[in-house]
Enzyme design. Sequence first.
Site, short mmCIF file in Angstrom:
data_model
loop_
_atom_site.label_atom_id
_atom_site.label_comp_id
_atom_site.label_asym_id
_atom_site.label_seq_id
_atom_site.Cartn_x
_atom_site.Cartn_y
_atom_site.Cartn_z
N LYS A 192 -12.62 -1.68 5.68
CA LYS A 192 -11.89 -2.75 6.58
C LYS A 192 -12.55 -2.70 7.90
CE LYS A 192 -9.31 -2.75 2.98
NZ LYS A 192 -8.10 -1.81 2.55
N TRP A 247 0.88 -1.17 0.06
CA TRP A 247 -0.04 -0.05 -0.03
C TRP A 247 0.83 1.24 -0.07
CZ3 TRP A 247 -4.02 -0.29 -2.39
CH2 TRP A 247 -5.11 -1.46 -2.04
N ASP A 283 -2.11 6.73 6.41
CA ASP A 283 -3.08 5.66 5.68
C ASP A 283 -3.55 4.52 6.74
OD1 ASP A 283 -4.75 3.97 4.40
OD2 ASP A 283 -3.22 3.49 2.75
C1 LIG Z 1 -7.60 -1.51 1.30
C2 LIG Z 1 -6.57 -0.23 1.67
C3 LIG Z 1 -6.39 0.75 0.56
C4 LIG Z 1 -7.06 0.72 -0.65
O1 LIG Z 1 -8.67 1.19 -0.41
P1 LIG Z 1 -9.63 1.45 -1.60
O2 LIG Z 1 -10.62 2.10 -0.82
O3 LIG Z 1 -9.90 0.16 -2.06
O4 LIG Z 1 -8.97 2.46 -2.22
C5 LIG Z 1 -5.34 1.53 0.80
N1 LIG Z 1 -4.35 1.34 1.76
C6 LIG Z 1 -4.52 0.55 2.92
C7 LIG Z 1 -3.57 0.36 3.88
C8 LIG Z 1 -5.66 -0.58 2.65
O5 LIG Z 1 -5.83 -1.62 3.29
#
Ligand SMILES: *Cc1c(COP(=O)(O)O)cnc(C)c1O
Length: 358
Positions: free
Chosen positions: A194, A101, A170
């Site tokens: 998540k 990521w 993030d």
């Molecule tokens: C799932 C995830 C993303 C991507 O998320 P989207 O909503 O599909 O754009 C980005 N960063 C992390 C750490 C993730 O777990």
Amino acid sequence: MRVFNFAAGPATLPLEVLEQARDELLDWQGCGMSVMEVSHRSKAFVALAERAVSDLRELLAVPANYRILFLQGGATGQFAGIPLNLAPAEAVADYINTGQWSKKAIAEARRYCKVNVAADAGGKYCTVPPQSALSLTPGAAYLHYTPNETIGGVEFSYVPQSGEVPLVADFSSTILSRPLDVARFGLIYAGAQKNIGPSGLVLVIVREDLVGRARPGTPAIFDYKAMADDQSMLNTPPTFGWYVAGLVFQWLKRQGGLAAMGERNRAKAAKLYECIDGSSFYANPVEPVSRSWMNVPFTMARPELEKEFLAGAAKAGLVNLEGHRSVGGMRASIYNAMPMAGVEALVAFMREFERTRG
Ligand SMILES: *Cc1c(COP(=O)(O)O)cnc(C)c1O
């Protein structure tokens, strides 16, 4: 029958939340229609939206000088939104690379500004670089990192220090898993699917002084000021996702808030790692201090048995345990909504599988 769903995202939701959403699906708050069919400008929906924001503010103890935005475009949208809002085109932004990521965030940022990779965990991305390994740019637009790498199962055990430079994180796969000192960050963002609610919603918690700096040409729906000025309703927000996120926040409060969730999540992760470490059949490659509480990848000494493991687990009601397509093996995501009973059932299945097939 409900299964224990170990998917990384979209992920399992609290049963109580699903039951409430079901019970009021056809007639939400006596409106005679579902919440999906109600105007986002209606009094009832605006009250719901404000309550979700204030519950989140309370749960995370978000200081008054931070704005909370409910946006669209996922965390991936913010990979672009962050440089568009925080980095002038000539600026340098620092990024820590701890895995997949991080890499995606870096690749997107490179389209908008100069990127300095302040540290790269390297190898198989099973570690987190220490603070002393960060080579930070003086006067950088911001320092970005990924507190929890959802695919690698690697989690920072510390919050990087960036001095005067805003720290951007993030938190997609670890937000709300335990208390967090928001004041250390310039900006926190997290896709909802998540640990918050359905996909289609991304939360941004941003310090006020970082709002209003978007570069010319930034689409209005990515401009933090335009969105903050309109309470995230510059256009139609993802109303159903906002509603379910609000139910999840209320559920978290009923569970005792983030300190209580943190204790539960610590215990759940400890139980699973103990099973893995106590066996010579299962293995987790991540250095112990950087192991994720939320995403636990593991391999088996006999990889040819993986298919059988996954099929047997599914039969036992333990689903979505396959590792990310890029890494293989297994991965159990054990977010807030996964009860200890789910982890216990998984551990019992793993022990029995090892005993009979290992
Ligand atoms: C799932 C995830 C993303 C991507 O998320 P989207 O909503 O599909 O754009 C980005 N960063 C992390 C750490 C993730 O777990």
